[in-house]
Design a protein around this motif. Sequence first.
Motif, PDB file in Angstrom:
ATOM      1  N   ALA A   2       0.869  -1.175   0.000  1.00  0.00           N
ATOM      2  CA  ALA A   2       0.000   0.000   0.000  1.00  0.00           C
ATOM      3  C   ALA A   2       0.906   1.225   0.000  1.00  0.00           C
ATOM      4  CB  ALA A   2      -0.921   0.000   1.214  1.00  0.00           C
ATOM      5  N   ARG A   3       0.903   1.976  -1.092  1.00  0.00           N
ATOM      6  CA  ARG A   3       1.781   3.133  -1.236  1.00  0.00           C
ATOM      7  C   ARG A   3       0.974   4.391  -0.934  1.00  0.00           C
ATOM      8  NH1 ARG A   3       4.654   0.801  -6.791  1.00  0.00           N
ATOM      9  NH2 ARG A   3       5.580  -1.029  -5.763  1.00  0.00           N
ATOM     10  N   ILE A   4       1.298   5.022   0.173  1.00  0.00           N
ATOM     11  CA  ILE A   4       0.495   6.132   0.699  1.00  0.00           C
ATOM     12  C   ILE A   4       1.365   7.372   0.772  1.00  0.00           C
ATOM     13  CG2 ILE A   4      -0.917   6.940   2.626  1.00  0.00           C
ATOM     14  CD1 ILE A   4      -1.171   3.920   3.405  1.00  0.00           C
ATOM     15  N   LYS A   5       0.965   8.414   0.038  1.00  0.00           N
ATOM     16  CA  LYS A   5       1.678   9.684   0.106  1.00  0.00           C
ATOM     17  C   LYS A   5       1.145  10.508   1.272  1.00  0.00           C
ATOM     18  CE  LYS A   5       3.681  10.875  -4.353  1.00  0.00           C
ATOM     19  NZ  LYS A   5       3.676  11.882  -5.447  1.00  0.00           N
ATOM     20  N   VAL A   6       2.030  10.833   2.210  1.00  0.00           N
ATOM     21  CA  VAL A   6       1.660  11.678   3.336  1.00  0.00           C
ATOM     22  C   VAL A   6       1.728  13.147   2.927  1.00  0.00           C
ATOM     23  CG1 VAL A   6       2.204  12.278   5.721  1.00  0.00           C
ATOM     24  CG2 VAL A   6       2.497   9.921   4.932  1.00  0.00           C
ATOM     25  N   THR A   7       2.762  13.502   2.175  1.00  0.00           N
ATOM     26  CA  THR A   7       2.904  14.831   1.579  1.00  0.00           C
ATOM     27  C   THR A   7       3.295  14.626   0.122  1.00  0.00           C
ATOM     28  OG1 THR A   7       5.276  15.118   2.018  1.00  0.00           O
ATOM     29  CG2 THR A   7       3.753  15.687   3.806  1.00  0.00           C
ATOM     30  N   ASP A   8       3.569  15.716  -0.588  1.00  0.00           N
ATOM     31  CA  ASP A   8       3.970  15.585  -1.984  1.00  0.00           C
ATOM     32  C   ASP A   8       5.329  14.913  -2.133  1.00  0.00           C
ATOM     33  OD1 ASP A   8       1.660  16.762  -2.852  1.00  0.00           O
ATOM     34  OD2 ASP A   8       2.510  18.781  -2.991  1.00  0.00           O
ATOM     35  N   THR A   9       6.141  14.912  -1.088  1.00  0.00           N
ATOM     36  CA  THR A   9       7.490  14.347  -1.186  1.00  0.00           C
ATOM     37  C   THR A   9       7.745  13.170  -0.250  1.00  0.00           C
ATOM     38  OG1 THR A   9       8.305  15.982   0.396  1.00  0.00           O
ATOM     39  CG2 THR A   9       8.498  16.526  -1.941  1.00  0.00           C
ATOM     40  N   ILE A  10       6.862  12.918   0.690  1.00  0.00           N
ATOM     41  CA  ILE A  10       7.066  11.847   1.666  1.00  0.00           C
ATOM     42  C   ILE A  10       5.923  10.846   1.575  1.00  0.00           C
ATOM     43  CG2 ILE A  10       7.316  11.265   4.109  1.00  0.00           C
ATOM     44  CD1 ILE A  10       9.667  12.800   3.028  1.00  0.00           C
ATOM     45  N   GLY A  11       6.264   9.554   1.595  1.00  0.00           N
ATOM     46  CA  GLY A  11       5.255   8.506   1.584  1.00  0.00           C
ATOM     47  C   GLY A  11       5.641   7.357   2.491  1.00  0.00           C
ATOM     48  N   VAL A  12       4.640   6.588   2.903  1.00  0.00           N
ATOM     49  CA  VAL A  12       4.874   5.378   3.687  1.00  0.00           C
ATOM     50  C   VAL A  12       4.298   4.197   2.920  1.00  0.00           C
ATOM     51  CG1 VAL A  12       4.934   6.529   5.918  1.00  0.00           C
ATOM     52  CG2 VAL A  12       2.754   5.736   5.008  1.00  0.00           C
ATOM     53  N   VAL A  13       4.926   3.022   3.106  1.00  0.00           N
ATOM     54  CA  VAL A  13       4.536   1.834   2.338  1.00  0.00           C
ATOM     55  C   VAL A  13       4.532   0.609   3.247  1.00  0.00           C
ATOM     56  CG1 VAL A  13       5.048   0.375   0.341  1.00  0.00           C
ATOM     57  CG2 VAL A  13       5.561   2.824   0.247  1.00  0.00           C
TER      58      VAL A  13
END
Length: 639
Positions: free
Chosen positions: A562-573
Amino acid sequence: MAGGAVPVAPALAFDLFGLFASEEEPPAPSAGALPYTVKFQGVDDEDVLRALQDTSTLHRLRQEAPPDGEGLVRRAEADLRRLADVLSGYGYYQGRVAIRIDGVALAGEPSVIVAARAAEASRGRALVPVKVVVEPGPLYTLRSIAVRDPRGTAFSEEILPERFTRVGEDVPARSATVLAREARIVDRFRSLGHPFAKAVARDPVVDDAAHVMDVTYTVDPGPIAGLGEVAVRGTKDIDPAVVRSFIYAEPGDPYTPKAVSDIRRSVAKVEGLGSIRVREGEALDGAGNLPIFVDVTEREKNLIGVSARFSTVDGPGIRAYYANRNLFGGGETLRVDADIYYLGNDLYAKQRKAAGIDSNGLGGRLSATFVKPALWGTRNDFIANVFAGREAQQSYVSDAAGGTVAVRHRFSDTFFAQVGVDGQAGRSQDALGKVDYRLIGVPVSVSYDSTDNLLDPTEGVRLTASATPYAGFLGSDPSIFVAKAQGSTYYAFDDEGRYILAGRLGFGSISGANLEDIPANIRFFAGGGGSVRGFPYRTLGPRGPFNLPIGGRSLLEASVEARIKVTDTIGVVPFIDAGTAFAGSLPDFDERIRYAVGLGLRYYTGIGPIRVDVAFPMDRIKGNHERPVALYISLGQSF
């Protein structure tokens, strides 16, 4: 100091890169100017407040003090006209804005002199207090959307489905929302083959009693057109025929914006090209088609690069390469790669030594690849590769050299097939013994890729499959048949691609020889950063003497992320991987499927995401040298 107050120094604050949005200090009081403070009151919505501040001359120029009271008043007058428009744009059509300069409210020309005098009273002794008092009033919402043609006729449900005009509950009647819906409607007509579709009128009607807005768009679809001739311009050293071979659209094909963007995507695969601009013609040609113009520039021919990788279980590695992106003027590419790595956490060193395997954990590979695209102007590419190196893994070592020549046919931008001749010879050594081998085969492969990005796909499917018979009558020893297949898919839950579900499934099979007769480097193993994360690279599967991994004749593995963008430059997977290798030529599930879970961090850059994954093996087996956690760092998504 007994009996007295202790002086306290002013606190100092440090706002790194402005992360805490600290307010800049205004200029100090001065005899030559009138610095001021400006405060906004009455606005709770952060988006509206930010828009008001961005529009306000008083706020934007607060660090540049006006020379006198009149200059300050003129700034405030300009804001009175603009800020009311900002409120309307955010759906507050009854909003009001008042500005007070040192307590004097601006209300027409008579107040200008009074406000200017009030401001001048602070000259040289204090900052002029300025307050922007906002009364937003009720928030208006969209009630209905209608679309008509220039004759006033509504479009059919087939042409414009109800989802384009449906309005949800409590949707603010913001100008940005109205414009975005208009653009979406126009894009619908363009997707139906109308390249000149446009909105010729936009009629919003506000009901002040009900606090709602009704919007009617007048849209002229324009004519339906096909794609016309595609003109390539800007090539200097690269043969234009090579570029044209990567354009799969034919004159008369249906026009859609996607068809135009596909032209740009396919032409971008010519490595010698730099910028690529695809422009639509301004008028239809005589056949009723839309001409397309592809303007390109060329890159520098020569390229040198270095990359590094690291994993806590697989060790460090470094790669250097040289590439020429237009060797003979026909878009030919020559790339030479040198890769060296070391098993930093050599988990099986003692067992390899006990098994008599001569390896110090250092491995490397030198290879060269030549590609001649568009043979004789066709969609056929010639590919040649040679390599030599030592593969040093946790449970085996292999020295080999070989090469491949092949022809690839591009059916489209997303689908190609390839056939060639592959040969290699070498020696592998593992717990089952040494194998001197010679393989000569005819590899056949197909590939399909409809994803939207190589390093960070958000939609589409990738499928690859290959089959290679290394037949004895061709000189192979052993005689084996190797088949591989892998597929991955990507689904975005939103239009911006901030929430993506990605899945991968891989399969492999070797038949025609016993396990011990197959070179260890040809067998299948699972584990590693591109397989089942958390387990050391190429260690999952059957075990042999000294509890060393010996690989298998078949492979099955899968991953879900599950690829989740928290901000435009940071994501958690968050992710889960599963898989292993099997002794038989087909998965028989005698081997236990191994699982790992983990959490990744992504930093999105212009060239692709930087990946940091932490993986945890779920079912570690005592004696298998499996660490409780593994760290992976690389560029691009895991698949």
